[in-house]
Design an enzyme around this catalytic site. Structure first.
Site, PDB file in Angstrom:
ATOM      1  N   GLU A  49       4.712 -11.897   2.230  1.00 15.05           N
ATOM      2  CA  GLU A  49       3.674 -11.843   3.270  1.00 15.05           C
ATOM      3  C   GLU A  49       2.557 -12.825   3.320  1.00 15.05           C
ATOM      4  OE1 GLU A  49       1.037  -7.929   5.043  1.00 15.05           O
ATOM      5  OE2 GLU A  49       1.320  -8.403   2.779  1.00 15.05           O
ATOM      6  N   LYS A 116       4.305  -6.146  11.562  1.00 19.64           N
ATOM      7  CA  LYS A 116       4.056  -4.856  10.509  1.00 19.64           C
ATOM      8  C   LYS A 116       3.547  -3.821  11.340  1.00 19.64           C
ATOM      9  CE  LYS A 116       1.211  -4.523   6.324  1.00 19.64           C
ATOM     10  NZ  LYS A 116       0.042  -5.491   5.664  1.00 19.64           N
ATOM     11  N   CYS A 152       4.743  -5.229   2.973  1.00 16.18           N
ATOM     12  CA  CYS A 152       3.514  -4.894   1.995  1.00 16.18           C
ATOM     13  C   CYS A 152       3.217  -3.204   2.195  1.00 16.18           C
ATOM     14  CB  CYS A 152       2.280  -5.707   2.556  1.00 16.18           C
ATOM     15  SG  CYS A 152       1.073  -5.550   1.225  1.00 16.18           S
TER      16      CYS A 152
END
Length: 263
Positions: A49, A116, A152
């Site tokens: 990321e 995300k 994440c």
């Protein structure tokens, strides 16, 4: 047209390193790992990321669209070396913020991206101040299988990975910059293994390396590949490393047949 289901194992690589403040220097790190992964016989390379720009820096001034020069160079590298590359970048969101985006490309036939969904508004941090959330989960077909994308903080949300498994994903690429802190490395390992069991898929968690020179590190290392029963197939240390593992997708299909929790 649906990709023919793959029956032979293949090799995947995870490139663990620390992203700095210069997107061009970070591109050179991407190139280094693309070349190394291809030399190892990998067909898939997962990178961290925020590979475009480390989280210690405001991404808004340097964010680029998906057709900008940074992503275009990733496509060129993927095409030249015959790899599917999955990498974290930032792109403008249209409201003054950015999207924390995962790009997946082979530079030829495969192109997907995921913004995300679960932003890191936790432990005193507010990712949403700079970042707009994504609105959809993403899977795509490549390498003879279906691949899911997450990044994440998503790893703390079991329902996302169950949904990816139900959508047919047999492996999930998880680029990450897992901020260091008390027991954070332990949590990371546990969560990746648990999400592999939730999705009954391989989960390839590629973290940024631990930066011992920084006051606050946005990575603990410990990138790992977890199998559909939660087993650790390969795991990195804390420093920069290219981790390579073999993936046999028949293990996913056998697990889902024997323990049919996704139906």
């Amino acid at each position: 047209m649906r990709v023919q289901q793959r029956s032979s194992p293949f090799r995947a690589a995870l490139g663990q390193w620390v992203a700095g403040p210069d997107p061009q220097e970070n591109l050179r790190r991407v190139e280094r790992d693309v070349v190394a992964a291809a030399a190892e016989g990998a067909e898939l390379l997962v990178l961290p990321e925020a590979s475009m720009l480390g989280f210690a820096h405001d991404p808004r001034p340097l964010a680029e669209p998906l057709d900008g020069p940074w992503a275009s160079r990733v496509r060129q590298l993927a095409r030249a070396h015959g790899l599917l590359v999955v990498v974290g970048m930032f792109r403008p969101a249209g409201d003054g913020r950015v999207h924390n985006t995962v790009l997946a490309t082979d530079g030829r036939d495969v192109e997907a991206h995921y913004d995300k969904v679960h932003l890191y508004d936790a432990f005193g941090t507010r990712e949403s101040d700079r970042t707009a959330p994504g609105e959809r989960l993403v899977t795509f077909e490549a390498l003879g299988t279906r691949i899911g994308l997450a990044t994440c903080y998503d790893v703390r949300f079991a329902d996302q990975f169950t949904a990816l498994g139900r959508a047919g994903a047999e492996l999930v690429c998880l680029p990450t910059a897992w901020a260091d802190g008390p027991r954070k490395a332990e949590q990371w390992r546990l969560l990746v293994r648990a999400r592999a069991m939730d999705s009954q898929a391989f989960v390839l968690g590629c973290d940024q390396a631990l930066d011992g020179q920084a006051g606050a590190s946005f990575g603990v290392g410990a990138s790992l590949v977890a199998g559909p029963l939660g087993e650790v197939l390969a795991e990195a240390g804390s420093g920069p490393q290219l981790l390579v593992a073999g993936l046999d997708l028949d293990q996913v299909r056998q697990t889902r047949a024997r323990v049919p929790i996704l139906g």
